[in-house]
Motif scaffolding. Structure first.
Motif, PDB file in Angstrom:
ATOM      1  N   UNK A 143      28.216  14.512  33.570  1.00 35.83           N
ATOM      2  CA  UNK A 143      27.413  14.484  32.349  1.00 35.83           C
ATOM      3  C   UNK A 143      27.828  15.578  31.366  1.00 35.83           C
ATOM      4  N   UNK A 144      28.644  16.526  31.791  1.00 38.95           N
ATOM      5  CA  UNK A 144      29.051  17.612  30.910  1.00 38.95           C
ATOM      6  C   UNK A 144      29.973  17.089  29.813  1.00 38.95           C
ATOM      7  N   UNK A 145      29.792  17.618  28.626  1.00 40.13           N
ATOM      8  CA  UNK A 145      30.613  17.222  27.479  1.00 40.13           C
ATOM      9  C   UNK A 145      31.645  18.300  27.187  1.00 40.13           C
ATOM     10  N   UNK A 146      32.553  17.984  26.290  1.00 46.35           N
ATOM     11  CA  UNK A 146      33.554  18.966  25.863  1.00 46.35           C
ATOM     12  C   UNK A 146      32.868  20.177  25.235  1.00 46.35           C
ATOM     13  N   UNK A 147      31.758  19.964  24.519  1.00 44.83           N
ATOM     14  CA  UNK A 147      31.021  21.081  23.926  1.00 44.83           C
ATOM     15  C   UNK A 147      30.409  21.976  25.002  1.00 44.83           C
ATOM     16  N   UNK A 148      29.881  21.370  26.075  1.00 44.00           N
ATOM     17  CA  UNK A 148      29.330  22.152  27.182  1.00 44.00           C
ATOM     18  C   UNK A 148      30.409  23.034  27.803  1.00 44.00           C
ATOM     19  N   UNK A 149      31.580  22.462  27.993  1.00 46.02           N
ATOM     20  CA  UNK A 149      32.681  23.203  28.617  1.00 46.02           C
ATOM     21  C   UNK A 149      33.176  24.307  27.679  1.00 46.02           C
ATOM     22  N   UNK A 150      33.196  24.039  26.384  1.00 41.16           N
ATOM     23  CA  UNK A 150      33.601  25.071  25.417  1.00 41.16           C
ATOM     24  C   UNK A 150      32.620  26.243  25.449  1.00 41.16           C
ATOM     25  N   UNK A 151      31.337  25.950  25.576  1.00 46.57           N
ATOM     26  CA  UNK A 151      30.329  27.008  25.668  1.00 46.57           C
ATOM     27  C   UNK A 151      30.513  27.821  26.946  1.00 46.57           C
ATOM     28  N   UNK A 152      30.758  27.138  28.040  1.00 47.08           N
ATOM     29  CA  UNK A 152      31.008  27.790  29.323  1.00 47.08           C
ATOM     30  C   UNK A 152      32.237  28.694  29.230  1.00 47.08           C
ATOM     31  N   UNK A 153      33.316  28.162  28.676  1.00 47.65           N
ATOM     32  CA  UNK A 153      34.550  28.933  28.533  1.00 47.65           C
ATOM     33  C   UNK A 153      34.341  30.135  27.612  1.00 47.65           C
ATOM     34  N   UNK A 154      33.559  29.955  26.581  1.00 48.45           N
ATOM     35  CA  UNK A 154      33.276  31.059  25.667  1.00 48.45           C
ATOM     36  C   UNK A 154      32.574  32.208  26.368  1.00 48.45           C
ATOM     37  N   UNK A 155      31.609  31.873  27.223  1.00 53.87           N
ATOM     38  CA  UNK A 155      30.923  32.932  27.979  1.00 53.87           C
ATOM     39  C   UNK A 155      31.901  33.647  28.901  1.00 53.87           C
TER      40      UNK A 155
END
Length: 72
Positions: free
Chosen positions: A15-27
């Motif tokens: 269910x994770x989106x590219x935006x979710x992963x970008x937020x995760x990577x940003x952290x």
């Protein structure tokens, strides 16, 4: 940050989106955590995504620091 990390962790990886992963990577890039365990949880989530949804984490592979090992 812990609440957001737990929320992401409890979600289905599919269910994770590219935006979710970008937020995760940003952290992970900012090392934006109150303790080391929060960062480790995000790192494990990114690593799980690398195996199940590699297309989403391709731009962030450097965060995993995966290296091939020659066991020969």
């Amino acid at each position: 940050m812990a609440t957001l990390t737990l929320t992401l962790r409890e979600r289905d990886l599919m269910a994770l989106t590219a935006d979710d992963v970008a937020e995760l990577a940003g952290r992970l890039e900012r090392d934006d955590y109150t303790n080391a365990f929060e960062g480790l949880d995000d790192w494990h989530l990114l690593r799980a995504l690398a195996f199940q949804r590699p297309e989403l984490i391709e731009p962030y592979l450097y965060l995993l620091d995966l290296e091939g090992y020659d066991e020969a």
